[in-house]
Design a protein around this motif. Structure first.
Motif, PDB file in Angstrom:
ATOM      1  N   LEU A 101       7.798  13.858   0.574  1.00  0.00           N
ATOM      2  CA  LEU A 101       6.861  13.822   1.692  1.00  0.00           C
ATOM      3  C   LEU A 101       6.904  15.143   2.458  1.00  0.00           C
ATOM      4  O   LEU A 101       5.870  15.722   2.784  1.00  0.00           O
ATOM      5  CB  LEU A 101       7.198  12.649   2.611  1.00  0.00           C
ATOM      6  CG  LEU A 101       6.313  12.475   3.840  1.00  0.00           C
ATOM      7  CD1 LEU A 101       4.864  12.232   3.413  1.00  0.00           C
ATOM      8  CD2 LEU A 101       6.819  11.323   4.688  1.00  0.00           C
ATOM      9  N   LYS A 102       8.102  15.650   2.717  1.00  0.00           N
ATOM     10  CA  LYS A 102       8.263  16.905   3.444  1.00  0.00           C
ATOM     11  C   LYS A 102       7.598  18.057   2.669  1.00  0.00           C
ATOM     12  O   LYS A 102       6.901  18.884   3.253  1.00  0.00           O
ATOM     13  CB  LYS A 102       9.754  17.177   3.657  1.00  0.00           C
ATOM     14  CG  LYS A 102      10.051  18.359   4.527  1.00  0.00           C
ATOM     15  CD  LYS A 102      11.551  18.470   4.765  1.00  0.00           C
ATOM     16  CE  LYS A 102      11.874  19.681   5.611  1.00  0.00           C
ATOM     17  NZ  LYS A 102      13.311  19.803   5.856  1.00  0.00           N
ATOM     18  N   GLY A 103       7.801  18.100   1.368  1.00  0.00           N
ATOM     19  CA  GLY A 103       7.202  19.146   0.544  1.00  0.00           C
ATOM     20  C   GLY A 103       5.681  19.052   0.509  1.00  0.00           C
ATOM     21  O   GLY A 103       4.973  20.069   0.580  1.00  0.00           O
ATOM     22  N   GLN A 104       5.168  17.835   0.410  1.00  0.00           N
ATOM     23  CA  GLN A 104       3.714  17.639   0.383  1.00  0.00           C
ATOM     24  C   GLN A 104       3.079  18.064   1.706  1.00  0.00           C
ATOM     25  O   GLN A 104       2.052  18.745   1.722  1.00  0.00           O
ATOM     26  CB  GLN A 104       3.384  16.171   0.093  1.00  0.00           C
ATOM     27  CG  GLN A 104       3.669  15.764  -1.334  1.00  0.00           C
ATOM     28  CD  GLN A 104       3.417  14.283  -1.565  1.00  0.00           C
ATOM     29  OE1 GLN A 104       3.677  13.443  -0.698  1.00  0.00           O
ATOM     30  NE2 GLN A 104       2.922  13.955  -2.748  1.00  0.00           N
ATOM     31  N   ILE A 105       3.691  17.670   2.813  1.00  0.00           N
ATOM     32  CA  ILE A 105       3.153  18.025   4.128  1.00  0.00           C
ATOM     33  C   ILE A 105       3.228  19.535   4.333  1.00  0.00           C
ATOM     34  O   ILE A 105       2.278  20.154   4.825  1.00  0.00           O
ATOM     35  CB  ILE A 105       3.889  17.262   5.257  1.00  0.00           C
ATOM     36  CG1 ILE A 105       3.559  15.771   5.188  1.00  0.00           C
ATOM     37  CG2 ILE A 105       3.551  17.838   6.624  1.00  0.00           C
ATOM     38  CD1 ILE A 105       2.090  15.426   5.420  1.00  0.00           C
ATOM     39  N   GLY A 106       4.328  20.154   3.932  1.00  0.00           N
ATOM     40  CA  GLY A 106       4.445  21.607   4.041  1.00  0.00           C
ATOM     41  C   GLY A 106       3.347  22.311   3.258  1.00  0.00           C
ATOM     42  O   GLY A 106       2.737  23.275   3.735  1.00  0.00           O
ATOM     43  N   TYR A 107       3.075  21.825   2.048  1.00  0.00           N
ATOM     44  CA  TYR A 107       2.013  22.411   1.227  1.00  0.00           C
ATOM     45  C   TYR A 107       0.648  22.244   1.908  1.00  0.00           C
ATOM     46  O   TYR A 107      -0.139  23.191   1.974  1.00  0.00           O
ATOM     47  CB  TYR A 107       2.002  21.758  -0.164  1.00  0.00           C
ATOM     48  CG  TYR A 107       0.847  22.209  -1.013  1.00  0.00           C
ATOM     49  CD1 TYR A 107       0.842  23.466  -1.597  1.00  0.00           C
ATOM     50  CD2 TYR A 107      -0.261  21.394  -1.198  1.00  0.00           C
ATOM     51  CE1 TYR A 107      -0.225  23.896  -2.362  1.00  0.00           C
ATOM     52  CE2 TYR A 107      -1.336  21.815  -1.952  1.00  0.00           C
ATOM     53  CZ  TYR A 107      -1.308  23.065  -2.535  1.00  0.00           C
ATOM     54  OH  TYR A 107      -2.373  23.491  -3.272  1.00  0.00           O
ATOM     55  N   LEU A 108       0.375  21.039   2.424  1.00  0.00           N
ATOM     56  CA  LEU A 108      -0.918  20.799   3.070  1.00  0.00           C
ATOM     57  C   LEU A 108      -1.086  21.663   4.329  1.00  0.00           C
ATOM     58  O   LEU A 108      -2.185  22.163   4.596  1.00  0.00           O
ATOM     59  CB  LEU A 108      -1.090  19.318   3.409  1.00  0.00           C
ATOM     60  CG  LEU A 108      -1.356  18.398   2.221  1.00  0.00           C
ATOM     61  CD1 LEU A 108      -1.365  16.942   2.657  1.00  0.00           C
ATOM     62  CD2 LEU A 108      -2.659  18.764   1.536  1.00  0.00           C
ATOM     63  N   ILE A 109      -0.022  21.855   5.091  1.00  0.00           N
ATOM     64  CA  ILE A 109      -0.108  22.704   6.285  1.00  0.00           C
ATOM     65  C   ILE A 109      -0.426  24.142   5.873  1.00  0.00           C
ATOM     66  O   ILE A 109      -1.257  24.805   6.488  1.00  0.00           O
ATOM     67  CB  ILE A 109       1.185  22.620   7.136  1.00  0.00           C
ATOM     68  CG1 ILE A 109       1.265  21.239   7.809  1.00  0.00           C
ATOM     69  CG2 ILE A 109       1.228  23.735   8.183  1.00  0.00           C
ATOM     70  CD1 ILE A 109       2.563  20.968   8.539  1.00  0.00           C
TER      71      ILE A 109
END
Length: 185
Positions: A24-32
């Protein structure tokens, strides 16, 4: 999404050279990084900017199941666009597209022959022109029925008429029911 558009999306995802972030942290970082701000990500996935920041910091390890699906879909839609474009361009210019399906085909045939529709399981390689038409139709927002028509036309030419060597009296081919459909390019 329609069946054809889903099949194109699956084929695009099979082309990934690297897997998208799984945490989740990696996905959110990518989306940001893609969208520029937590607020933009929040609008995209339907949560508050505070929730996005909690996901980013790791304060929340798991999102609600419906939000997790939206996050995953948003990441996959943006992941490796150049790889997707290159594969689609190659399919539309040189390699073509392979369609595997189990569907009920109906057709209009000359008098004295059968035109009863029946389920067939087919794997047919369509020429690049059909791949180009299919991608163009999808990009233009064509309906699933219109994209089925393009595939049916390709099946008529390549499979039923064997490139012009048989069944020349066959005038229309329709895909009436799709049990499953998969594309590869």
């Amino acid at each position: 999404m329609g069946e054809i558009e889903d099949a194109i999306e699956r084929a695009d995802q099979e082309a990934f050279t690297r897997q998208p972030p799984k945490t989740l942290k990696g996905q959110i970082g990518y989306l940001i990084r893609q969208l520029g701000s937590a607020k933009a990500v929040a609008q995209e996935i339907g949560v508050t900017a505070d929730s996005v920041n909690r996901y980013r910091r790791g304060a929340r390890k798991h999102a609600r199941p419906d939000v997790a699906v939206r996050i995953d879909d948003a990441v996959r839609a943006r992941w490796q666009p150049q790889v997707r474009k290159r594969r689609q361009r190659q399919a539309a210019t040189t390699t073509g597209i392979t369609v595997e399906t189990r569907a009920r085909f109906g057709y209009t045939a000359p008098v004295g022959t059968t035109d009863d529709g029946r389920f067939r399981r087919l794997t047919v390689h369509l020429p690049p022109a059909y791949a180009q038409r299919l991608f163009d139709a999808r990009d233009a927002g064509a309906s699933d029925q219109q994209m089925r028509g393009i595939i049916a036309e390709g099946f008529k030419e390549v499979y039923f008429q064997d490139g012009g060597s048989r069944a020349m009296g066959l005038s229309d081919v329709e895909i009436n029911e799709i049990d499953y459909l998969d594309l590869d390019y």
